[in-house]
Design a protein around this motif. Structure first.
Motif, PDB file in Angstrom:
ATOM      1  N   PRO A 173       0.821  -1.228   0.000  1.00  0.00           N
ATOM      2  CA  PRO A 173       0.000   0.000   0.000  1.00  0.00           C
ATOM      3  C   PRO A 173       0.849   1.270   0.000  1.00  0.00           C
ATOM      4  O   PRO A 173       0.499   2.255  -0.660  1.00  0.00           O
ATOM      5  N   GLN A 174       1.951   1.255   0.748  1.00  0.00           N
ATOM      6  CA  GLN A 174       2.833   2.432   0.769  1.00  0.00           C
ATOM      7  C   GLN A 174       3.460   2.680  -0.595  1.00  0.00           C
ATOM      8  O   GLN A 174       3.559   3.830  -1.046  1.00  0.00           O
ATOM      9  N   LEU A 175       3.864   1.609  -1.253  1.00  0.00           N
ATOM     10  CA  LEU A 175       4.447   1.747  -2.592  1.00  0.00           C
ATOM     11  C   LEU A 175       3.429   2.322  -3.567  1.00  0.00           C
ATOM     12  O   LEU A 175       3.751   3.207  -4.372  1.00  0.00           O
ATOM     13  N   ALA A 176       2.199   1.850  -3.495  1.00  0.00           N
ATOM     14  CA  ALA A 176       1.154   2.359  -4.386  1.00  0.00           C
ATOM     15  C   ALA A 176       0.903   3.849  -4.143  1.00  0.00           C
ATOM     16  O   ALA A 176       0.718   4.630  -5.080  1.00  0.00           O
ATOM     17  N   ALA A 177       0.927   4.274  -2.862  1.00  0.00           N
ATOM     18  CA  ALA A 177       0.705   5.686  -2.545  1.00  0.00           C
ATOM     19  C   ALA A 177       1.858   6.550  -3.052  1.00  0.00           C
ATOM     20  O   ALA A 177       1.637   7.640  -3.592  1.00  0.00           O
ATOM     21  N   VAL A 178       3.089   6.061  -2.878  1.00  0.00           N
ATOM     22  CA  VAL A 178       4.256   6.809  -3.353  1.00  0.00           C
ATOM     23  C   VAL A 178       4.240   6.921  -4.871  1.00  0.00           C
ATOM     24  O   VAL A 178       4.545   7.988  -5.440  1.00  0.00           O
ATOM     25  N   LEU A 179       3.876   5.852  -5.553  1.00  0.00           N
ATOM     26  CA  LEU A 179       3.790   5.906  -7.015  1.00  0.00           C
ATOM     27  C   LEU A 179       2.712   6.880  -7.474  1.00  0.00           C
ATOM     28  O   LEU A 179       2.886   7.596  -8.464  1.00  0.00           O
ATOM     29  N   ALA A 180       1.590   6.918  -6.757  1.00  0.00           N
ATOM     30  CA  ALA A 180       0.523   7.870  -7.107  1.00  0.00           C
ATOM     31  C   ALA A 180       1.022   9.306  -6.937  1.00  0.00           C
ATOM     32  O   ALA A 180       0.680  10.194  -7.741  1.00  0.00           O
ATOM     33  N   HIS A 181       1.820   9.538  -5.910  1.00  0.00           N
ATOM     34  CA  HIS A 181       2.411  10.862  -5.697  1.00  0.00           C
ATOM     35  C   HIS A 181       3.288  11.253  -6.886  1.00  0.00           C
ATOM     36  O   HIS A 181       3.192  12.381  -7.399  1.00  0.00           O
ATOM     37  N   GLU A 182       4.139  10.340  -7.341  1.00  0.00           N
ATOM     38  CA  GLU A 182       5.039  10.656  -8.453  1.00  0.00           C
ATOM     39  C   GLU A 182       4.277  10.842  -9.761  1.00  0.00           C
ATOM     40  O   GLU A 182       4.617  11.699 -10.576  1.00  0.00           O
ATOM     41  N   ARG A 183       3.251  10.044  -9.972  1.00  0.00           N
ATOM     42  CA  ARG A 183       2.444  10.203 -11.195  1.00  0.00           C
ATOM     43  C   ARG A 183       1.757  11.564 -11.209  1.00  0.00           C
ATOM     44  O   ARG A 183       1.581  12.173 -12.272  1.00  0.00           O
ATOM     45  N   ALA A 184       1.364  12.048 -10.031  1.00  0.00           N
ATOM     46  CA  ALA A 184       0.738  13.373  -9.954  1.00  0.00           C
ATOM     47  C   ALA A 184       1.723  14.456 -10.386  1.00  0.00           C
ATOM     48  O   ALA A 184       1.344  15.419 -11.064  1.00  0.00           O
ATOM     49  N   HIS A 185       2.983  14.311 -10.005  1.00  0.00           N
ATOM     50  CA  HIS A 185       4.007  15.265 -10.454  1.00  0.00           C
ATOM     51  C   HIS A 185       4.083  15.299 -11.979  1.00  0.00           C
ATOM     52  O   HIS A 185       4.102  16.369 -12.595  1.00  0.00           O
ATOM     53  N   LEU A 186       4.166  14.129 -12.581  1.00  0.00           N
ATOM     54  CA  LEU A 186       4.314  14.059 -14.041  1.00  0.00           C
ATOM     55  C   LEU A 186       3.058  14.549 -14.751  1.00  0.00           C
ATOM     56  O   LEU A 186       3.149  15.257 -15.764  1.00  0.00           O
ATOM     57  N   ARG A 187       1.907  14.194 -14.230  1.00  0.00           N
ATOM     58  CA  ARG A 187       0.653  14.568 -14.879  1.00  0.00           C
ATOM     59  C   ARG A 187       0.418  16.074 -14.814  1.00  0.00           C
ATOM     60  O   ARG A 187      -0.064  16.680 -15.781  1.00  0.00           O
ATOM     61  N   LEU A 220       5.463  23.341  -1.966  1.00  0.00           N
ATOM     62  CA  LEU A 220       4.021  23.294  -2.194  1.00  0.00           C
ATOM     63  C   LEU A 220       3.631  22.317  -3.303  1.00  0.00           C
ATOM     64  O   LEU A 220       2.561  21.701  -3.250  1.00  0.00           O
ATOM     65  N   VAL A 221       4.479  22.144  -4.322  1.00  0.00           N
ATOM     66  CA  VAL A 221       4.132  21.172  -5.363  1.00  0.00           C
ATOM     67  C   VAL A 221       4.186  19.754  -4.797  1.00  0.00           C
ATOM     68  O   VAL A 221       3.433  18.872  -5.247  1.00  0.00           O
ATOM     69  N   GLU A 222       5.047  19.516  -3.810  1.00  0.00           N
ATOM     70  CA  GLU A 222       5.062  18.212  -3.151  1.00  0.00           C
ATOM     71  C   GLU A 222       3.757  17.987  -2.396  1.00  0.00           C
ATOM     72  O   GLU A 222       3.191  16.896  -2.423  1.00  0.00           O
ATOM     73  N   MET A 223       3.269  19.023  -1.719  1.00  0.00           N
ATOM     74  CA  MET A 223       2.003  18.912  -1.002  1.00  0.00           C
ATOM     75  C   MET A 223       0.837  18.730  -1.968  1.00  0.00           C
ATOM     76  O   MET A 223      -0.112  17.992  -1.685  1.00  0.00           O
ATOM     77  N   ALA A 224       0.919  19.404  -3.117  1.00  0.00           N
ATOM     78  CA  ALA A 224      -0.136  19.241  -4.123  1.00  0.00           C
ATOM     79  C   ALA A 224      -0.155  17.812  -4.650  1.00  0.00           C
ATOM     80  O   ALA A 224      -1.229  17.228  -4.867  1.00  0.00           O
ATOM     81  N   ALA A 225       1.035  17.224  -4.851  1.00  0.00           N
ATOM     82  CA  ALA A 225       1.096  15.826  -5.288  1.00  0.00           C
ATOM     83  C   ALA A 225       0.586  14.890  -4.202  1.00  0.00           C
ATOM     84  O   ALA A 225      -0.049  13.865  -4.488  1.00  0.00           O
ATOM     85  N   ASP A 226       0.845  15.239  -2.940  1.00  0.00           N
ATOM     86  CA  ASP A 226       0.290  14.451  -1.836  1.00  0.00           C
ATOM     87  C   ASP A 226      -1.233  14.466  -1.884  1.00  0.00           C
ATOM     88  O   ASP A 226      -1.886  13.432  -1.709  1.00  0.00           O
ATOM     89  N   ASP A 227      -1.813  15.644  -2.091  1.00  0.00           N
ATOM     90  CA  ASP A 227      -3.271  15.758  -2.146  1.00  0.00           C
ATOM     91  C   ASP A 227      -3.844  14.915  -3.281  1.00  0.00           C
ATOM     92  O   ASP A 227      -4.915  14.312  -3.143  1.00  0.00           O
ATOM     93  N   ALA A 228      -3.139  14.887  -4.412  1.00  0.00           N
ATOM     94  CA  ALA A 228      -3.604  14.063  -5.532  1.00  0.00           C
ATOM     95  C   ALA A 228      -3.547  12.583  -5.169  1.00  0.00           C
ATOM     96  O   ALA A 228      -4.462  11.812  -5.513  1.00  0.00           O
ATOM     97  N   ALA A 229      -2.501  12.165  -4.458  1.00  0.00           N
ATOM     98  CA  ALA A 229      -2.387  10.758  -4.059  1.00  0.00           C
ATOM     99  C   ALA A 229      -3.448  10.391  -3.035  1.00  0.00           C
ATOM    100  O   ALA A 229      -3.904   9.227  -2.984  1.00  0.00           O
ATOM    101  N   LEU A 230      -3.854  11.349  -2.203  1.00  0.00           N
ATOM    102  CA  LEU A 230      -4.845  11.072  -1.162  1.00  0.00           C
ATOM    103  C   LEU A 230      -6.238  10.797  -1.731  1.00  0.00           C
ATOM    104  O   LEU A 230      -7.109  10.322  -0.995  1.00  0.00           O
ATOM    105  N   ARG A 231      -6.464  11.078  -2.983  1.00  0.00           N
ATOM    106  CA  ARG A 231      -7.769  10.778  -3.583  1.00  0.00           C
ATOM    107  C   ARG A 231      -8.018   9.282  -3.663  1.00  0.00           C
ATOM    108  O   ARG A 231      -9.169   8.839  -3.685  1.00  0.00           O
ATOM    109  N   THR A 232      -6.944   8.509  -3.716  1.00  0.00           N
ATOM    110  CA  THR A 232      -7.094   7.050  -3.855  1.00  0.00           C
ATOM    111  C   THR A 232      -6.355   6.265  -2.773  1.00  0.00           C
ATOM    112  O   THR A 232      -6.423   5.036  -2.771  1.00  0.00           O
ATOM    113  N   HIS A 233      -5.648   6.948  -1.854  1.00  0.00           N
ATOM    114  CA  HIS A 233      -4.860   6.244  -0.848  1.00  0.00           C
ATOM    115  C   HIS A 233      -5.041   6.880   0.517  1.00  0.00           C
ATOM    116  O   HIS A 233      -5.401   8.054   0.640  1.00  0.00           O
TER     117      HIS A 233
END
Length: 320
Positions: A173-187, A220-233
Motif C-alpha cells: 500500500p505504501q508503494l502504491a501511494a508513493v507511485l501515485a504521488h510521483e504520477r501526480a508530479h508528471l501529470r 508546495l508542489v510536493e504537497m499538491a502531489a500528496d493531495d492528488a495521491a490522497l484521492r485514492t490512498h
C-alpha cells in the motif's frame, strides 16, 4: 510620470513585502495549488510592474489615427519632442535600461535554466538506461541501490525511478501511494512551475522574495502531489511511505517523494481544515488587485492617447 512611479512602487512593495507576508502565512499548506499560483503570480506582477514602468518612461504618448502616414509623422514628432530636452532624453534612456535589463535577464536566465535542465535530464536518462531496469508492473525503472529513493524524471522521456532499497522498505500500500504521488508530479507538470520560480531566482538573485518563492513552490508542489495521491490512498499510509524514502535526495531536476518530508508528514498526520471557497476567493481577489492595477496603470497612457482626436476615422460611405 505618475503611472511610472505607481508601477515602481507596486513592484517594489510586492517584492519587499509580498514575500515576507506569504512566508508567514499558513493557508498555502491548506491549499497548495493556490499557494503556488499566488507565489508565482505575485512574483510575476512585481517584475512586470517594473518592466511596464520602464515602458511608460521610454515610449511617448502618441495619439491614435487611422492614417498610417499621419501616425508615423506624429510618432516622430513625439519622439523628437521627448528627446529634445535633457530630462526627456534621460527618462527615456532610464526607461529603456529598465526594460531591456529586465527582459534581457529573463531571456538569458530562461535559456540557461532550460539548457541546464535538458542536459541534466539527458545525463540522468542515459545513466538509467545503463543501470536501471524497467518494471512494467510498477510502471517505473528500478535501480540497485542501498539508499531508499523514489522520484520522477520529467521531460520528454519522463519516468518514475525506484531503488531496490525503497522496494524493500515499502509495503505494497505504501508503494502504491508513493507511485501515485510521483504520477501526480508528471501529470501536472510540476517541473515547469519549479523551473519558472528557478528562472526568477537566478535572474534576480538580489531580490530575496524570488528565492523564497522558489523554496516555497518546491515544497508546495510536493504537497499538491500528496493531495492528488490522497484521492485514492490513505493519509497515514502515504505519510509512512514518505518517511521510508526520506533518507535519499534525488539529483535535480528530478522530483522526489521524500523531499520536504517533515512539513508534509506533519500535514498528513494532523490535517487542517481546507481553505474553503470564501477564503479562496478572498486570496484570489488579493492577488487580482495588484494584477489589475498594473494593467490599468500600464494601459492608462494608451487609453489617454486613444481619446485624442488627431485624424478622424473616415466616414462610412452611404450607398444610394
Amino acid at each position: 510620470m505618475t503611472a511610472t512611479l505607481l508601477l515602481l512602487v507596486q513592484g517594489t512593495f510586492l517584492a519587499a513585502a509580498g514575500g515576507p507576508l506569504l512566508r508567514r502565512a499558513t493557508w498555502p499548506q491548506r491549499a497548495p495549488r493556490l499557494g503556488v499560483a499566488v507565489w508565482l503570480t505575485l512574483s510575476g506582477v512585481a517584475l512586470t510592474s517594473v518592466f511596464f514602468a520602464g515602458l511608460t518612461l521610454t515610449l511617448p504618448r502618441v495619439p491614435l489615427t487611422s492614417d498610417l502616414a499621419t501616425f508615423v509623422h506624429l510618432c516622430l514628432d513625439e519622439i523628437r519632442a521627448q528627446y529634445s530636452t535633457p530630462a526627456g532624453a534621460s527618462s527615456a534612456v532610464v526607461g529603456a535600461a529598465i526594460m531591456f535589463g529586465v527582459a534581457g535577464r529573463l531571456v538569458l536566465c530562461s535559456a540557461r535554466v532550460a539548457r541546464w535542465r535538458a542536459a541534466e535530464r539527458a545525463r540522468h536518462a542515459a545513466a538509467l538506461r545503463l543501470v536501471g531496469r524497467r518494471e512494467a508492473v510498477l510502471g517505473a525503472a528500478v535501480v540497485d541501490h542501498d539508499v531508499p529513493l523514489a522520484y520522477c524524471l520529467p521531460g520528454r522521456g519522463r519516468q518514475i525511478v525506484l531503488t531496490t532499497a525503497a522496494l524493500e522498505r515499502l509495503s505494497r500500500p505504501q508503494l502504491a501511494a508513493v507511485l501515485a504521488h510521483e504520477r501526480a508530479h508528471l501529470r501536472s507538470r510540476h517541473d515547469l512551475l519549479i523551473a519558472a520560480a528557478l528562472v526568477l531566482k537566478h535572474a534576480f538573485p538580489w531580490v530575496p522574495a524570488f528565492a523564497h518563492a522558489h523554496e516555497h513552490v518546491c515544497c508546495l508542489v510536493e504537497m499538491a502531489a500528496d493531495d492528488a495521491a490522497l484521492r485514492t490512498h490513505d493519509r497515514l499510509t502515504l505519510a509512512e511511505g514518505i518517511l521510508r524514502v526520506a533518507a535519499g535526495r534525488p539529483a535535480a531536476p528530478a522530483l522526489g517523494a521524500g523531499s520536504s518530508s517533515g512539513a508534509r508528514v506533519r500535514r498528513l498526520i494532523a490535517p487542517r481544515q481546507r481553505l474553503g471557497a470564501a477564503r479562496g476567493l478572498l486570496v484570489a481577489a488579493a492577488v487580482a488587485g495588484p494584477l489589475l492595477t498594473m494593467a490599468w496603470l500600464a494601459a492608462a497612457p494608451a487609453s489617454a492617447a486613444a481619446h485624442v482626436v488627431t485624424c478622424p476615422l473616415p466616414a462610412a460611405t452611404v450607398l444610394p
